[in-house]
Design an enzyme around this catalytic site. Structure first.
Site, PDB file in Angstrom:
ATOM      1  N   SER A   1       0.956  -1.524  -0.247  1.00 42.82           N
ATOM      2  CA  SER A   1       0.166   0.383  -0.174  1.00 42.82           C
ATOM      3  C   SER A   1       1.196   1.163   0.175  1.00 42.82           C
ATOM      4  CB  SER A   1      -0.873   0.121   1.081  1.00 42.82           C
ATOM      5  OG  SER A   1       0.043   0.210   2.046  1.00 42.82           O
ATOM      6  N   ASP A   2       0.582   1.948  -0.726  1.00 41.52           N
ATOM      7  CA  ASP A   2       1.086   3.426  -0.217  1.00 41.52           C
ATOM      8  C   ASP A   2       0.681   4.056   1.869  1.00 41.52           C
ATOM      9  OD1 ASP A   2       2.155   5.644   0.014  1.00 41.52           O
ATOM     10  OD2 ASP A   2       1.109   7.002  -2.290  1.00 41.52           O
ATOM     11  N   TRP A   3       1.427   4.464   2.051  1.00 44.23           N
ATOM     12  CA  TRP A   3       1.704   4.727   3.568  1.00 44.23           C
ATOM     13  C   TRP A   3       0.708   5.317   3.606  1.00 44.23           C
ATOM     14  CZ3 TRP A   3       5.647   2.953   1.200  1.00 44.23           C
ATOM     15  CH2 TRP A   3       6.206   2.215   1.803  1.00 44.23           C
TER      16      TRP A   3
END
Ligand code: BGC
Length: 851
Positions: A257-259
């Site tokens: 995932s992105d952060w």
């Protein structure tokens, strides 16, 4: 060693090499990832079999912001990550390259590999296992806040550049991560914006670079984006992750995932997300163990995620060798050369009236170098890609170094700092400050009086203030003289504000993840009084608001005007920087405040004014483009940008960059403009978690991609209209001719079609040209853009030299995505092949019939 006899020193070196060689060659052999094999598969499965369910779940969440989770029970240490495309950020100073859009402006696939290798080496030198790049989203609109990190507006260019780039990174034993998957083409409200797109548009425009990364470059990690796609967050999007990425393209690596882009643990687990970064807020034991027990999630689904992670780590040898490679350096002179090459190859000459450039250094006695981007250097934009270069070379130092001690270099920033404008505003009387005990200017305010409004602090983030507050500033201003006045306001972090002049709203900053100063110009008569009101909503405690009004002609400093009039020539460096263009917010299309006035004043003082632009794409140059003889786009040129600008301006290097975007006149001209901000959906789902753990008051915004396939030059060429500078355009100090196009008159549908032609350097200096091949499909049953880029080649030619180029067009070059059949299709019939040096200049044509 200097004082040793030569023979001794040589034998010492030989001895050293004999000792080091096994180590060095050991590392060299261990670098590129091994292909998947039965042995690795068996080892990975055996490791997973030794884990409890809880341990497996631990492994699918990150730790300490930038690491995978360790699992000592199976001998697995944690592995390190770092951003990204323009330099290995996160772990101290580094080499900052001309990456992202600048890389695309090189149109140079060999250089893309060289850059990837450089980043891979830099990552190894910092013990980094996963590089969180490259970003390959499409530059759909010039105001997209992260366009500078991405590549171009064209899917073919992106797909062609990204393959060698990824191969370069991964050849060094570092996992590349293609991001942000997918349709993250705007920054505003990125957690809550749904990109609503039809499948054909996705397959033809927004997905090809990801597809090439997976199917051609075999990238081993992909990062899901923050946004939603058609109403479903990317991290839990079955279509994106299971159907397309892992299904159609057969992706075998790790989907992270992105952060903080995960919003639902069970949905993410079931829809393809393998690793939640930076920590398991949702894919954790609390959420997943009960879901596995009651059958909502299968344990085999978790096993698959852990297997993907471990398989990748084993293939790269991460468990067998230290990632740090003694053959590499943390400060690398070799990589400085790569950074310089990138800047030289990407600088794009857009205007050069009467061949003002290149300048002859021997004829310059005094040069003025002016502008906010002239010093210090601006190697990159803002946000998570922002690498800290060791010693970035500014335009001032680059030019001064090239010219040497006998030339006078006069530098002026030309404009004040923003805080000087806030502090220097001479309000007519005190500012009335009303602080309300609410978020909507209701209730009984605490009233105070102040001389000015100058609390602004750049990029200051703080925890959300639990005490609701709204602040209203009211003040009067009396114009001393007639003319244009700059009205400017800025908050920080997630603050919001509105500014009214005589009751009319002129500035509006909504709650957003970040912000850039808001400004406009107002015309005032001599002695005219106006009343101003600023309604400010701080998100964190205290005020970070600045507000000012300044007479525009007085903004430009006297020394800038003086230096410009004294100099033989002026280099005026303007554009954006990390404060005005970066992650979390979009940027303006207009130049940052005051810069239009600066160009006008400097160009009026000196007709030999060369403007250099810094930024991730096009910007509004209409006010002064006809008043300056030369214009160069330098993108974000990395740490060696100043040297490269000097070498191009003084003709040591022929400019060779080509626009990877259509350079619009106004952002509203961009085909995406009517759709860009979307419409607030009826959805009331709260998606974003605030600093204090409570949901923020956001609702989903639906961005309908109504521009469909008509992105950039596809729109301009189909409409028969023209942007200011077309996609693919870039001037040179030499000239090139195109000739002898050869293509078969007929071919079988699905076969590879060779197209060849000659490019000749018809001028008098060495230079590089990008030959661009576009395909038209006039007999298609479906509507298609008038032309699409399907091939290109960069050729370096000595004066008079000709090179014969062959480009092979595969089936995809003639295909479109058939929406009802859900597959790529070719309509047999007539096609036109067009070859030239931009999307608008294609002197060579050939007709081809596919049977
Ligand atoms: C960015 C990513 C980046 C990550 C880690 C996020 O805010 O969107 O591109 O890789 O942070 O720094």
């Amino acid at each position: 060693m200097k004082n040793l006899p030569k023979a001794i020193s040589l034998s010492f070196v030989a001895l050293l090499l004999t000792c080091l060689l096994p180590i060095i060659s050991g590392y060299a052999q261990a670098q590129a990832p091994a292909p998947d094999s039965p042995a690795i598969e068996a080892q990975a499965r055996a490791m997973v079999a030794r884990l409890t369910l809880e341990q497996k779940i631990e492994l699918i969440g990150g730790v300490d912001s930038m690491f995978t989770h360790a699992m000592p029970a199976i001998g697995l240490p944690r592995f390190k990550m770092s951003d990204a495309s323009v330099g290995v950020r996160t772990w101290g100073p580094t080499t900052a390259y001309a990456g992202g859009v600048a890389l695309a402006a090189t149109w140079d696939t060999d250089f893309a590999r060289t850059l990837g290798e450089g980043l891979g080496r830099d990552a190894r030198a910092r013990n980094v296992n996963f590089l969180l790049g490259p970003g390959v989203n499409i530059a759909r609109s010039p105001i997209g806040g992260r366009n500078f990190e991405y590549l171009s507006e064209d899917p073919y260019l992106n797909a062609t550049i990204v393959v060698p780039f990824i191969e370069g990174v991964q050849s060094q034993g570092v996992v590349a991560t293609t991001k942000h998957y997918a349709l993250n083409d705007q920054e505003f409200d990125r957690h809550n914006a749904s990109s609503d797109v039809d499948e054909r548009t996705m397959r033809e425009i927004y997905l090809p670079a990801f597809e090439a990364a997976v199917t051609k470059a075999h990238v081993d990690a992909v990062m899901n984006s923050y946004n939603l796609l058609n109403g479903v967050h990317a991290t839990q999007n079955e279509f994106l992750n299971l159907k397309v990425l892992k299904g159609d393209w057969g992706f075998k690596g790790v989907l992270m995932s992105d952060w903080d882009a995960t919003y639902d643990g069970v949905a993410a687990a079931n829809n393809g997300l393998d690793l939640e970064m930076p920590s398991p807020r949702f894919m954790n034991a609390k959420n997943l163990v009960p879901a596995i027990k009651d059958g909502r999630v299968q344990e085999s689904t978790i096993d698959d995620k852990v297997l993907r992670l471990i398989r990748t780590e084993l293939r790269y040898g991460f468990t067998d060798r230290p990632q740090f490679d003694p053959a590499d350096s943390t400060y690398s002179v070799a990589d400085r050369a790569v950074a310089l090459q990138g800047a030289l190859k990407s600088i794009t000459l857009l205007k050069n009236e009467d061949h003002l450039l290149p300048l002859d250094p021997a004829k310059i006695k005094t040069i003025a170098i002016i502008g906010p981007d002239a010093w210090p250097a601006v190697p990159g934009g803002g946000g998570s890609s922002e690498a800290t270069a060791f010693e970035p070379v500014s335009t001032v130092t680059g030019i001064a170094n090239l010219l040497g001690p006998n030339v006078h270099v006069l530098y002026s920033r030309g404009l004040p700092d923003m805080t000087d404008v806030f502090d220097g505003t001479l309000w007519d009387g005190d500012v009335k400050v009303e602080t309300f005990p609410s978020r909507d200017f209701t209730g009984t305010p605490v009233v105070a009086a102040r001389r000015g409004i100058s609390d602004w602090k750049p990029d200051q983030w703080g925890p959300e203030d639990p005490t609701p507050r709204s602040i209203r500033y009211t003040v009067a201003y009396k114009a001393g003289q007639a003319g244009k006045y700059l009205l400017i306001a800025a908050g920080s972090g997630e603050d919001a504000f509105k500014v009214f002049v005589d009751g009319k709203q002129l500035l509006d900053q909504v709650h957003a993840e970040g912000q850039v100063p808001q400004y406009t110009s107002i015309d005032l008569a001599a002695g005219q009084s106006v009343s101003l009101r600023a309604d400010y909503l701080p998100r964190a405690a205290g005020s970070r608001f600045g507000f000012g009004l300044a007479y525009e002609p007085d903004l430009v400093s006297a020394d800038a005007k003086q230096f410009a009039s004294l100099a033989d020539v002026v280099v005026l460096a303007i554009g954006f920087d990390p404060a005005t263009e970066g992650e979390g917010h979009d940027r303006t299309f207009t130049l940052p405040w005051g810069q239009d006035a600066l160009v006008e004043a400097v160009a009026a003082a000196n007709p030999h004014t060369i403007v250099t632009l810094t930024g991730g794409g096009g910007m509004d140059v209409r006010r002064w483009i006809d008043k300056v003889p030369a214009l160069l786009h330098t993108w974000y040129p990395g740490q060696e940008g100043g040297t490269a600008v000097a070498e191009v301006i003084f003709g040591k290097h022929d400019p060779e960059g080509k626009l990877p975007i259509s350079f619009d006149r106004a952002w509203q001209d961009s085909p995406s403009a009517p759709y860009y901000y979307g419409v607030a959906g009826g959805d009331t789902t709260l998606h974003t978690i605030g600093d204090n753990g409570n949901p923020l008051d956001y609702t989903m915004t639906h961005i309908q991609y109504g521009d469909k396939l008509m992105v950039g030059y596809r729109y301009w060429t189909t409409e028969g209209k023209h942007p200011l500078f077309p996609f693919g355009f870039g001037l040179s100090y030499t000239s090139f001719g195109f000739d002898h196009l050869q293509a078969p008159a007929t071919a079988a549908s699905g076969s590879t079609v060779p197209v060849s032609f000659d490019v000749t350097n018809t001028g008098s200096v060495e230079g590089a040209e990008v030959a661009q091949l576009y395909v038209s499909d006039p007999s298609a049953k479906a509507m298609r853009p008038e032309r699409e880029l399907k091939g290109f080649a960069k050729v370096r030619l000595a004066p008079g030299e000709t090179k014969h180029i062959t480009l092979d067009l595969d089936a995809r070059a003639f295909s479109y995505w058939d929406e009802s059949a859900h597959k790529w299709t070719i309509d047999p019939g007539r096609f036109v092949i067009l070859v030239g040096d931009s999307s608008e200049n294609t002197p060579l044509h050939a007709e081809l019939t596919l049977n």
